[in-house]
Design a protein around this motif. Structure first.
Motif, PDB file in Angstrom:
ATOM      1  N   THR A 201       1.981   7.191  -6.586  1.00  5.61           N
ATOM      2  CA  THR A 201       1.090   7.409  -7.721  1.00  5.61           C
ATOM      3  C   THR A 201       0.317   8.712  -7.533  1.00  5.61           C
ATOM      4  O   THR A 201       0.161   9.214  -6.414  1.00  5.61           O
ATOM      5  N   ALA A 202      -0.195   9.228  -8.633  1.00  4.80           N
ATOM      6  CA  ALA A 202      -0.728  10.593  -8.632  1.00  4.80           C
ATOM      7  C   ALA A 202      -1.889  10.795  -7.665  1.00  4.80           C
ATOM      8  O   ALA A 202      -1.881  11.734  -6.853  1.00  4.80           O
ATOM      9  N   ASN A 203      -2.906   9.956  -7.727  1.00  6.11           N
ATOM     10  CA  ASN A 203      -4.058  10.175  -6.855  1.00  6.11           C
ATOM     11  C   ASN A 203      -3.723   9.873  -5.402  1.00  6.11           C
ATOM     12  O   ASN A 203      -4.255  10.517  -4.485  1.00  6.11           O
ATOM     13  N   GLN A 204      -2.834   8.916  -5.184  1.00  7.29           N
ATOM     14  CA  GLN A 204      -2.365   8.622  -3.823  1.00  7.29           C
ATOM     15  C   GLN A 204      -1.672   9.835  -3.203  1.00  7.29           C
ATOM     16  O   GLN A 204      -2.007  10.262  -2.097  1.00  7.29           O
ATOM     17  N   VAL A 205      -0.678  10.408  -3.907  1.00  2.00           N
ATOM     18  CA  VAL A 205       0.058  11.533  -3.320  1.00  2.00           C
ATOM     19  C   VAL A 205      -0.799  12.780  -3.241  1.00  2.00           C
ATOM     20  O   VAL A 205      -0.584  13.633  -2.368  1.00  2.00           O
ATOM     21  N   THR A 206      -1.788  12.905  -4.125  1.00  2.00           N
ATOM     22  CA  THR A 206      -2.675  14.071  -4.090  1.00  2.00           C
ATOM     23  C   THR A 206      -3.473  14.101  -2.795  1.00  2.00           C
ATOM     24  O   THR A 206      -3.572  15.147  -2.129  1.00  2.00           O
ATOM     25  N   VAL A 207      -4.057  12.964  -2.422  1.00  2.00           N
ATOM     26  CA  VAL A 207      -4.812  12.912  -1.166  1.00  2.00           C
ATOM     27  C   VAL A 207      -3.876  13.088   0.019  1.00  2.00           C
ATOM     28  O   VAL A 207      -4.200  13.800   0.982  1.00  2.00           O
ATOM     29  N   TRP A 208      -2.711  12.464  -0.035  1.00  2.00           N
ATOM     30  CA  TRP A 208      -1.727  12.638   1.047  1.00  2.00           C
ATOM     31  C   TRP A 208      -1.352  14.109   1.205  1.00  2.00           C
ATOM     32  O   TRP A 208      -1.209  14.606   2.331  1.00  2.00           O
ATOM     33  N   GLU A 209      -1.207  14.824   0.095  1.00  2.00           N
ATOM     34  CA  GLU A 209      -0.857  16.244   0.140  1.00  2.00           C
ATOM     35  C   GLU A 209      -1.969  17.051   0.814  1.00  2.00           C
ATOM     36  O   GLU A 209      -1.698  17.979   1.594  1.00  2.00           O
ATOM     37  N   GLY A 210      -3.227  16.703   0.522  1.00  2.00           N
ATOM     38  CA  GLY A 210      -4.325  17.375   1.204  1.00  2.00           C
ATOM     39  C   GLY A 210      -4.262  17.155   2.703  1.00  2.00           C
ATOM     40  O   GLY A 210      -4.491  18.085   3.493  1.00  2.00           O
ATOM     41  N   LEU A 211      -3.951  15.946   3.107  1.00  2.00           N
ATOM     42  CA  LEU A 211      -3.799  15.650   4.538  1.00  2.00           C
ATOM     43  C   LEU A 211      -2.626  16.427   5.133  1.00  2.00           C
ATOM     44  O   LEU A 211      -2.714  16.935   6.254  1.00  2.00           O
ATOM     45  N   ARG A 212      -1.526  16.500   4.390  1.00  2.00           N
ATOM     46  CA  ARG A 212      -0.356  17.247   4.873  1.00  2.00           C
ATOM     47  C   ARG A 212      -0.706  18.713   5.106  1.00  2.00           C
ATOM     48  O   ARG A 212      -0.331  19.298   6.134  1.00  2.00           O
ATOM     49  N   LEU A 213      -1.444  19.294   4.165  1.00  2.00           N
ATOM     50  CA  LEU A 213      -1.847  20.690   4.327  1.00  2.00           C
ATOM     51  C   LEU A 213      -2.736  20.889   5.548  1.00  2.00           C
ATOM     52  O   LEU A 213      -2.717  21.947   6.177  1.00  2.00           O
ATOM     53  N   ALA A 214      -3.533  19.854   5.863  1.00  2.00           N
ATOM     54  CA  ALA A 214      -4.433  19.920   7.019  1.00  2.00           C
ATOM     55  C   ALA A 214      -3.752  19.466   8.307  1.00  2.00           C
ATOM     56  O   ALA A 214      -4.390  19.398   9.348  1.00  2.00           O
ATOM     57  N   ASP A 215      -2.439  19.148   8.210  1.00  2.00           N
ATOM     58  CA  ASP A 215      -1.663  18.685   9.360  1.00  2.00           C
ATOM     59  C   ASP A 215      -2.260  17.415   9.962  1.00  2.00           C
ATOM     60  O   ASP A 215      -2.371  17.272  11.177  1.00  2.00           O
ATOM     61  N   ARG A 216      -2.650  16.495   9.080  1.00  2.00           N
ATOM     62  CA  ARG A 216      -3.193  15.203   9.504  1.00  2.00           C
ATOM     63  C   ARG A 216      -2.309  14.078   9.000  1.00  2.00           C
ATOM     64  O   ARG A 216      -1.807  14.125   7.885  1.00  2.00           O
ATOM     65  N   ARG A 217      -2.149  13.050   9.829  1.00  2.00           N
ATOM     66  CA  ARG A 217      -1.454  11.831   9.409  1.00  2.00           C
ATOM     67  C   ARG A 217      -2.394  10.664   9.643  1.00  2.00           C
ATOM     68  O   ARG A 217      -2.999  10.560  10.709  1.00  2.00           O
ATOM     69  N   VAL A 218      -2.499   9.806   8.643  1.00  2.00           N
ATOM     70  CA  VAL A 218      -3.361   8.636   8.746  1.00  2.00           C
ATOM     71  C   VAL A 218      -2.561   7.405   8.339  1.00  2.00           C
ATOM     72  O   VAL A 218      -1.911   7.406   7.288  1.00  2.00           O
ATOM     73  N   ASN A 219      -2.575   6.377   9.167  1.00  2.00           N
ATOM     74  CA  ASN A 219      -1.902   5.127   8.833  1.00  2.00           C
ATOM     75  C   ASN A 219      -2.868   4.253   8.044  1.00  2.00           C
ATOM     76  O   ASN A 219      -3.926   3.870   8.549  1.00  2.00           O
ATOM     77  N   ALA A 220      -2.510   3.958   6.795  1.00  2.00           N
ATOM     78  CA  ALA A 220      -3.377   3.162   5.919  1.00  2.00           C
ATOM     79  C   ALA A 220      -2.500   2.271   5.050  1.00  2.00           C
ATOM     80  O   ALA A 220      -2.141   2.636   3.933  1.00  2.00           O
ATOM     81  N   PRO A 221      -2.116   1.088   5.538  1.00  2.00           N
ATOM     82  CA  PRO A 221      -1.184   0.216   4.821  1.00  2.00           C
ATOM     83  C   PRO A 221      -1.609  -0.126   3.394  1.00  2.00           C
ATOM     84  O   PRO A 221      -0.764  -0.309   2.518  1.00  2.00           O
TER      85      PRO A 221
ATOM     86  N   LEU B 272      -2.669   1.743   1.275  1.00  2.00           N
ATOM     87  CA  LEU B 272      -2.319   2.851   0.383  1.00  2.00           C
ATOM     88  C   LEU B 272      -0.813   3.001   0.207  1.00  2.00           C
ATOM     89  O   LEU B 272      -0.335   4.023  -0.277  1.00  2.00           O
ATOM     90  N   GLY B 273      -0.060   1.989   0.602  1.00  2.00           N
ATOM     91  CA  GLY B 273       1.362   1.960   0.312  1.00  2.00           C
ATOM     92  C   GLY B 273       2.253   2.574   1.374  1.00  2.00           C
ATOM     93  O   GLY B 273       1.800   3.059   2.413  1.00  2.00           O
ATOM     94  N   THR B 274       3.545   2.542   1.077  1.00  3.39           N
ATOM     95  CA  THR B 274       4.576   3.005   2.003  1.00  3.39           C
ATOM     96  C   THR B 274       4.336   4.424   2.485  1.00  3.39           C
ATOM     97  O   THR B 274       4.574   4.753   3.650  1.00  3.39           O
ATOM     98  N   LEU B 275       3.879   5.285   1.598  1.00  2.00           N
ATOM     99  CA  LEU B 275       3.652   6.686   1.950  1.00  2.00           C
ATOM    100  C   LEU B 275       2.719   6.833   3.137  1.00  2.00           C
ATOM    101  O   LEU B 275       2.851   7.781   3.924  1.00  2.00           O
ATOM    102  N   PHE B 276       1.790   5.919   3.299  1.00  2.21           N
ATOM    103  CA  PHE B 276       0.813   6.009   4.376  1.00  2.21           C
ATOM    104  C   PHE B 276       1.148   5.107   5.565  1.00  2.21           C
ATOM    105  O   PHE B 276       0.309   4.890   6.435  1.00  2.21           O
ATOM    106  N   THR B 277       2.390   4.605   5.599  1.00  4.64           N
ATOM    107  CA  THR B 277       2.763   3.744   6.722  1.00  4.64           C
ATOM    108  C   THR B 277       4.070   4.144   7.378  1.00  4.64           C
ATOM    109  O   THR B 277       4.252   3.914   8.571  1.00  4.64           O
ATOM    110  N   ARG B 278       4.971   4.736   6.628  1.00  2.00           N
ATOM    111  CA  ARG B 278       6.297   5.037   7.185  1.00  2.00           C
ATOM    112  C   ARG B 278       6.269   6.304   8.000  1.00  2.00           C
ATOM    113  O   ARG B 278       5.556   7.254   7.708  1.00  2.00           O
ATOM    114  N   GLU B 279       7.117   6.310   9.038  1.00  2.00           N
ATOM    115  CA  GLU B 279       7.305   7.521   9.801  1.00  2.00           C
ATOM    116  C   GLU B 279       8.030   8.536   8.933  1.00  2.00           C
ATOM    117  O   GLU B 279       8.899   8.189   8.134  1.00  2.00           O
ATOM    118  N   PRO B 280       7.685   9.813   9.065  1.00  2.00           N
ATOM    119  CA  PRO B 280       8.328  10.817   8.216  1.00  2.00           C
ATOM    120  C   PRO B 280       9.825  10.932   8.491  1.00  2.00           C
ATOM    121  O   PRO B 280      10.282  10.734   9.612  1.00  2.00           O
TER     122      PRO B 280
END
Length: 243
Positions: free
Chosen positions: A209-229, A231-239
């Motif tokens: 979803t839009a706001n979910q991937v938007t925050v994830w993209e900000g984290l990606r730009l900052a080279d951060r990974r956060v596990n947050a079940p 917030l869905g699969t995007l925040f739990t699966r290994e890349p």
């Protein structure tokens, strides 16, 4: 502390962002600055103006004061209506004006789909049919296959912002098709942060979803990974390692 910056047009579903910040449960700060939405209309001309360099630059003046390390233009339609090349130029301009890594929600969807290893997606759009079609074209330009687009025909972000859990679930179910590996809900005016686990359980597949991937993209730009079940699969699966 990692500080993420977002430029969000108008006021519709901005409360998703503090909710996501809380659900991340880490040393992540989400700084949201509202930009002038101009004409609230899912029409090409209005959306192009909404994401103009002048409007984004005005928001950046405030965002710089927050100490943000990255910035994402939190408006899907205000990015993809420019086409793939135009959206890239928009992001390059944003990065230059901000003096920090930048992206947009449109690109966040493509990056997030690659992250979880899906190629074939279905789209549940609140937009009119022509705008939903432009999003599908953008995804295809990013290397994704679009199994189908379900458009709701809503003109204004203000109306989208009134949708609740059942409306979002109905849209996602209507958009889903059996051979889609994930379902995408592209409107940042749509509240979805509280419903991600419900959506994925109902569809038995990842939902982006839009706001979910938007925050994830900000984290990606900052080279951060956060596990947050929550917030869905995007925040739990290994890349997925791209080859």
């Amino acid at each position: 502390m990692t500080a993420l910056g977002f430029l969000y047009p108008g006021h519709s579903a901005e409360d998703d962002y503090p909710r996501i910040e809380q659900l991340l449960g880490s040393d992540i700060r989400v700084d949201l600055v509202h930009t002038d939405i101009g004409e609230d209309a899912h029409r090409v001309a209005a959306l192009r103006e909404m994401g103009s360099a002048e409007r984004l630059a005005a928001g950046l003046e405030t965002l710089r004061l927050t100490g943000a390390e990255t910035v994402v233009w939190a408006c899907t339609s205000g990015g993809f209506v420019h086409g793939w090349e135009g959206a890239q130029e928009q992001v390059r301009t944003l990065a230059r004006l901000a003096g920090m890594p930048a992206s947009s929600t449109s690109f966040a969807f493509v990056h997030a789909a690659r992250e979880i290893g899906v190629r074939r997606v279905a789209v549940g759009a609140t937009y009119p049919e022509d705008i939903g079609g432009l999003f599908a074209d953008f995804l295809r330009a990013g290397g994704l296959e679009v199994a189908g687009v379900r458009s709701s025909g809503i003109i204004t972000a203000a109306e989208v912002g009134t949708w609740g859990e059942e409306d979002v679930l109905t849209l996602a179910r209507a958009a889903d098709v059996p051979d889609a590996e994930a379902v995408l809900l592209p409107d940042t005016a749509l509240h979805t942060a509280a419903y991600l686990q419900l959506l994925e359980k109902a569809l038995s597949k990842p939902v982006l979803t839009a706001n979910q991937v938007t925050v994830w993209e900000g984290l990606r730009l900052a080279d951060r990974r956060v596990n947050a079940p929550s917030l869905g699969t995007l925040f739990t699966r290994e890349p997925i390692i791209q080859v």
